[in-house]
Design a protein around this motif. Structure first.
Motif, PDB file in Angstrom:
ATOM      1  N   SER A 147     -11.939  17.894  -8.834  1.00 29.95           N
ATOM      2  CA  SER A 147     -13.004  18.488  -8.020  1.00 29.95           C
ATOM      3  C   SER A 147     -12.537  19.773  -7.345  1.00 29.95           C
ATOM      4  O   SER A 147     -13.308  20.727  -7.207  1.00 29.95           O
ATOM      5  CB  SER A 147     -13.488  17.484  -6.970  1.00 29.95           C
ATOM      6  OG  SER A 147     -12.439  17.091  -6.116  1.00 29.95           O
ATOM      7  N   ILE A 148     -11.271  19.820  -6.937  1.00 29.01           N
ATOM      8  CA  ILE A 148     -10.736  21.053  -6.350  1.00 29.01           C
ATOM      9  C   ILE A 148     -10.701  22.156  -7.404  1.00 29.01           C
ATOM     10  O   ILE A 148     -11.067  23.301  -7.137  1.00 29.01           O
ATOM     11  CB  ILE A 148      -9.331  20.811  -5.766  1.00 29.01           C
ATOM     12  CG1 ILE A 148      -9.412  19.931  -4.515  1.00 29.01           C
ATOM     13  CG2 ILE A 148      -8.647  22.136  -5.418  1.00 29.01           C
ATOM     14  CD1 ILE A 148      -8.065  19.510  -3.967  1.00 29.01           C
ATOM     15  N   GLY A 149     -10.272  21.795  -8.617  1.00 29.58           N
ATOM     16  CA  GLY A 149     -10.248  22.784  -9.701  1.00 29.58           C
ATOM     17  C   GLY A 149     -11.624  23.354  -9.980  1.00 29.58           C
ATOM     18  O   GLY A 149     -11.790  24.570 -10.159  1.00 29.58           O
ATOM     19  N   THR A 150     -12.639  22.490 -10.006  1.00 35.32           N
ATOM     20  CA  THR A 150     -14.005  22.943 -10.245  1.00 35.32           C
ATOM     21  C   THR A 150     -14.484  23.862  -9.116  1.00 35.32           C
ATOM     22  O   THR A 150     -15.138  24.886  -9.363  1.00 35.32           O
ATOM     23  CB  THR A 150     -14.955  21.736 -10.362  1.00 35.32           C
ATOM     24  OG1 THR A 150     -14.503  20.899 -11.439  1.00 35.32           O
ATOM     25  CG2 THR A 150     -16.370  22.176 -10.635  1.00 35.32           C
ATOM     26  N   MET A 151     -14.165  23.500  -7.878  1.00 33.03           N
ATOM     27  CA  MET A 151     -14.575  24.312  -6.728  1.00 33.03           C
ATOM     28  C   MET A 151     -13.948  25.703  -6.786  1.00 33.03           C
ATOM     29  O   MET A 151     -14.636  26.717  -6.587  1.00 33.03           O
ATOM     30  CB  MET A 151     -14.170  23.610  -5.429  1.00 33.03           C
ATOM     31  CG  MET A 151     -14.449  24.422  -4.164  1.00 33.03           C
ATOM     32  SD  MET A 151     -13.904  23.576  -2.655  1.00 33.03           S
ATOM     33  CE  MET A 151     -12.116  23.627  -2.852  1.00 33.03           C
ATOM     34  N   ILE A 152     -12.649  25.780  -7.075  1.00 33.25           N
ATOM     35  CA  ILE A 152     -11.956  27.066  -7.113  1.00 33.25           C
ATOM     36  C   ILE A 152     -12.419  27.886  -8.315  1.00 33.25           C
ATOM     37  O   ILE A 152     -12.565  29.114  -8.226  1.00 33.25           O
ATOM     38  CB  ILE A 152     -10.429  26.843  -7.155  1.00 33.25           C
ATOM     39  CG1 ILE A 152      -9.956  26.210  -5.839  1.00 33.25           C
ATOM     40  CG2 ILE A 152      -9.693  28.154  -7.385  1.00 33.25           C
ATOM     41  CD1 ILE A 152     -10.223  27.044  -4.599  1.00 33.25           C
ATOM     42  N   SER A 153     -12.641  27.224  -9.430  1.00 28.22           N
ATOM     43  CA  SER A 153     -13.131  27.924 -10.619  1.00 28.22           C
ATOM     44  C   SER A 153     -14.461  28.615 -10.328  1.00 28.22           C
ATOM     45  O   SER A 153     -14.674  29.774 -10.715  1.00 28.22           O
ATOM     46  CB  SER A 153     -13.284  26.926 -11.775  1.00 28.22           C
ATOM     47  OG  SER A 153     -13.907  27.528 -12.880  1.00 28.22           O
ATOM     48  N   SER A 154     -15.357  27.914  -9.644  1.00 29.81           N
ATOM     49  CA  SER A 154     -16.663  28.477  -9.303  1.00 29.81           C
ATOM     50  C   SER A 154     -16.535  29.575  -8.249  1.00 29.81           C
ATOM     51  O   SER A 154     -17.191  30.614  -8.330  1.00 29.81           O
ATOM     52  CB  SER A 154     -17.581  27.358  -8.807  1.00 29.81           C
ATOM     53  OG  SER A 154     -18.786  27.881  -8.303  1.00 29.81           O
ATOM     54  N   TYR A 155     -15.670  29.341  -7.257  1.00 33.86           N
ATOM     55  CA  TYR A 155     -15.514  30.290  -6.153  1.00 33.86           C
ATOM     56  C   TYR A 155     -14.937  31.626  -6.614  1.00 33.86           C
ATOM     57  O   TYR A 155     -15.422  32.694  -6.241  1.00 33.86           O
ATOM     58  CB  TYR A 155     -14.621  29.661  -5.082  1.00 33.86           C
ATOM     59  CG  TYR A 155     -14.188  30.594  -3.981  1.00 33.86           C
ATOM     60  CD1 TYR A 155     -15.124  31.187  -3.129  1.00 33.86           C
ATOM     61  CD2 TYR A 155     -12.843  30.884  -3.776  1.00 33.86           C
ATOM     62  CE1 TYR A 155     -14.724  32.048  -2.111  1.00 33.86           C
ATOM     63  CE2 TYR A 155     -12.435  31.733  -2.759  1.00 33.86           C
ATOM     64  CZ  TYR A 155     -13.384  32.302  -1.936  1.00 33.86           C
ATOM     65  OH  TYR A 155     -12.980  33.153  -0.925  1.00 33.86           O
ATOM     66  N   ALA A 156     -13.891  31.574  -7.453  1.00 30.17           N
ATOM     67  CA  ALA A 156     -13.206  32.795  -7.884  1.00 30.17           C
ATOM     68  C   ALA A 156     -13.666  33.291  -9.251  1.00 30.17           C
ATOM     69  O   ALA A 156     -13.197  34.331  -9.718  1.00 30.17           O
ATOM     70  CB  ALA A 156     -11.696  32.563  -7.901  1.00 30.17           C
ATOM     71  N   ASN A 157     -14.555  32.530  -9.897  1.00 30.50           N
ATOM     72  CA  ASN A 157     -15.074  32.897 -11.215  1.00 30.50           C
ATOM     73  C   ASN A 157     -13.951  33.014 -12.247  1.00 30.50           C
ATOM     74  O   ASN A 157     -13.813  34.028 -12.952  1.00 30.50           O
ATOM     75  CB  ASN A 157     -15.882  34.197 -11.145  1.00 30.50           C
ATOM     76  CG  ASN A 157     -16.712  34.437 -12.392  1.00 30.50           C
ATOM     77  OD1 ASN A 157     -17.041  33.503 -13.122  1.00 30.50           O
ATOM     78  ND2 ASN A 157     -17.036  35.691 -12.663  1.00 30.50           N
ATOM     79  N   ILE A 158     -13.127  31.966 -12.315  1.00 30.82           N
ATOM     80  CA  ILE A 158     -12.054  31.908 -13.309  1.00 30.82           C
ATOM     81  C   ILE A 158     -12.228  30.630 -14.132  1.00 30.82           C
ATOM     82  O   ILE A 158     -13.041  29.767 -13.806  1.00 30.82           O
ATOM     83  CB  ILE A 158     -10.655  31.916 -12.661  1.00 30.82           C
ATOM     84  CG1 ILE A 158     -10.473  30.702 -11.744  1.00 30.82           C
ATOM     85  CG2 ILE A 158     -10.430  33.216 -11.895  1.00 30.82           C
ATOM     86  CD1 ILE A 158      -9.081  30.571 -11.153  1.00 30.82           C
ATOM     87  N   ARG A 159     -11.459  30.488 -15.200  1.00 26.34           N
ATOM     88  CA  ARG A 159     -11.540  29.291 -16.023  1.00 26.34           C
ATOM     89  C   ARG A 159     -11.043  28.073 -15.251  1.00 26.34           C
ATOM     90  O   ARG A 159     -10.159  28.193 -14.385  1.00 26.34           O
ATOM     91  CB  ARG A 159     -10.703  29.461 -17.299  1.00 26.34           C
ATOM     92  CG  ARG A 159     -11.181  30.583 -18.218  1.00 26.34           C
ATOM     93  CD  ARG A 159     -10.387  30.573 -19.523  1.00 26.34           C
ATOM     94  NE  ARG A 159      -8.959  30.692 -19.295  1.00 26.34           N
ATOM     95  CZ  ARG A 159      -8.317  31.852 -19.168  1.00 26.34           C
ATOM     96  NH1 ARG A 159      -8.975  32.999 -19.247  1.00 26.34           N
ATOM     97  NH2 ARG A 159      -7.014  31.871 -18.979  1.00 26.34           N
ATOM     98  N   ASN A 160     -11.599  26.925 -15.582  1.00 22.49           N
ATOM     99  CA  ASN A 160     -11.190  25.708 -14.895  1.00 22.49           C
ATOM    100  C   ASN A 160      -9.718  25.388 -15.157  1.00 22.49           C
ATOM    101  O   ASN A 160      -8.993  24.922 -14.273  1.00 22.49           O
ATOM    102  CB  ASN A 160     -12.068  24.534 -15.331  1.00 22.49           C
ATOM    103  CG  ASN A 160     -11.884  23.321 -14.450  1.00 22.49           C
ATOM    104  OD1 ASN A 160     -12.244  23.331 -13.287  1.00 22.49           O
ATOM    105  ND2 ASN A 160     -11.322  22.261 -15.004  1.00 22.49           N
TER     106      ASN A 160
END
Length: 432
Positions: free
Chosen positions: A106-119
């Motif tokens: 869930s942290i990975g998904t949150m950061i991926s969405s926040y910074a617009n990078i790959r999961n």
């Protein structure tokens, strides 16, 4: 110690550039993701140390993992080697799985969405950032000779710095994802391990001593036998008295009906429970049972309901409108609600339960912060305290967002018109 200032020095532009090359993401996005992960990891570790088990687990990982700050001195050189970088990532992700169980994805998904990078990039950054954060903390443990309680206290000393440092757009999702409501409002404190005095030395115990189940034969001990019989007699008497009390009360109230509506008295308001503090005073003219099956049947008589009901029941009116929360206020410079605020929050709770599609965002403003905190931090703590009360009253956390905007006056505002510093709580209707 300013933990975030130290971490900013560690994650300098050269380090970020090397990390960006390794994960094959733009430098700017990598930097944004790393910053978000720093706040996430520190906040998650704060929450972890609110339990005695969490305090011990964090300290043991720092000690056994040899997180002593040695990595920091050679970080640039280490990151030049892909194999060593991968090792750091693997170790960091293992630690996260233990310290923040079931949260890595869930942290990975949150950061991926926040910074617009790959999961996959976000997961790699999570492991790497975790390792570096633990080395920074471990260096403090080593240099200051901290024990587990000292490490937990060190983390919590950064609570206000965390609220002030996290970008406004990221803070609400961080709090919801990691569960930091009680951290940012100041309701949570670090757990302290139990201590016992032994031979003049203080021994810290991580767990309670195990119970002994050894059989002890005291059949020859008259005092022991008497004690057993005396205790048995007391148990029999207590059970008999309890049964008689239940019988009498059953007979007394068997012919009476109990009202579904509870009127709040002065004693009830003082009760230390969130449920009672959010109860809505009963309207003496209202029927004794209220149905909230449909909005039309709801009976709520106060300012907020009168203000919102025409808007919520009219599908032609678009979402996004902002309403003030009448009657909700805080004592100057504090997180203590004024006496009349609980009734207004009870009304808001009733509205949220009456309209199950309603989603809101609480927007706080403050201009009365005391020394040691900022207006932005105070405003955010206040709206999250309100949010926590709504959640405790049974409202789904996905339906309530919370954000603090300080005084509402931007330092970058160059207009000649001086705007007043605000102190209020607004409610934006996100969906209806």
């Amino acid at each position: 110690m300013n933990l975030f200032a130290n971490l900013s020095e560690v994650f300098n532009s050269d380090v970020i550039a090397r990390i960006a090359t390794y994960i094959d993401e733009p430098t700017e996005k990598t930097n944004k993701a790393v910053n978000g992960l720093v706040y996430t990891i520190v906040g998650g570790l704060m929450k972890r140390t609110t339990s005695e088990i969490g305090v011990n687990q964090l300290y043991n990982h720092v000690q056994k993992g040899r997180y002593d700050g040695s990595l920091i001195d050679n970080l640039n050189a280490t990151l030049r080697d892909p194999a060593q970088t991968n090792t750091l990532i693997t170790h960091g992700n293992d630690v996260i799985s233990h310290l923040l169980p079931a949260m890595k994805s869930s942290i990975g998904t949150m950061i991926s969405s926040y910074a617009n990078i790959r999961n996959s990039s976000a997961i790699s950054l999570l492991g790497l950032t975790t390792t570096i954060v633990l080395h920074v903390l471990g260096k403090q443990v080593k240099d200051r000779k901290l024990d587990a309680d000292g490490l937990a206290a060190l983390l919590f000393s950064e609570r206000d710095a965390l609220v002030n440092a996290v970008p406004e757009e990221f803070l609400p999702r961080l709090i919801d994802k990691v569960g930091l409501q009680q951290i940012v409002t100041g309701a949570a404190v670090p757990a302290r391990r139990a201590t016992a005095e032994t031979s003049g030395k203080t021994v810290t115990t991580a767990t309670r001593p195990s119970a002994s189940y050894e059989y002890v034969d005291d059949s020859d001990n008259d005092n022991g036998a008497l004690t057993k019989w005396g205790f048995g007699a007391l148990v029999v008497v207590a059970l008999a008295a309890g049964g008689y009390y239940i019988y009498q009360n059953t007979q007394k109230y068997s012919g009476e009906s109990i009202s579904d509506v509870t009127t709040i008295t002065s004693d009830t308001v003082q009760a230390d429970t969130v449920t009672r503090s959010l109860a809505v005073p009963a309207d003496p003219k209202a029927p004794k049972s209220l149905s909230v099956a449909s909005p039309a049947s709801a009976t709520v008589a106060s300012g907020l309901a009168q203000l919102l009901t025409p808007y919520l029941t009219n599908p032609a009116l678009p979402k996004g409108r902002v309403f003030p929360l009448p009657g909700v206020a805080f004592m100057p410079g504090s997180l203590s609600l004024t006496p009349g605020s609980q009734a207004a929050l009870g009304e808001l709770t009733t509205l949220l339960k009456t309209y199950p599609q309603l989603q809101i965002q609480l927007v706080g403003y403050a201009n009365d912060a005391m020394l040691g905190t900022t207006n932005r931090a105070l405003s955010f703590k206040r709206v999250n305290l309100i949010k926590q009360q709504l959640l405790n009253a049974g409202v789904n956390y996905l339906r309530v967002d919370a954000i603090g905007r300080g005084t509402g006056v931007s330092l970058r505002d160059t207009s000649r018109i001086r705007k007043p510093a605000l102190r209020k709580i607004d409610m934006k209707v996100v969906a209806k």
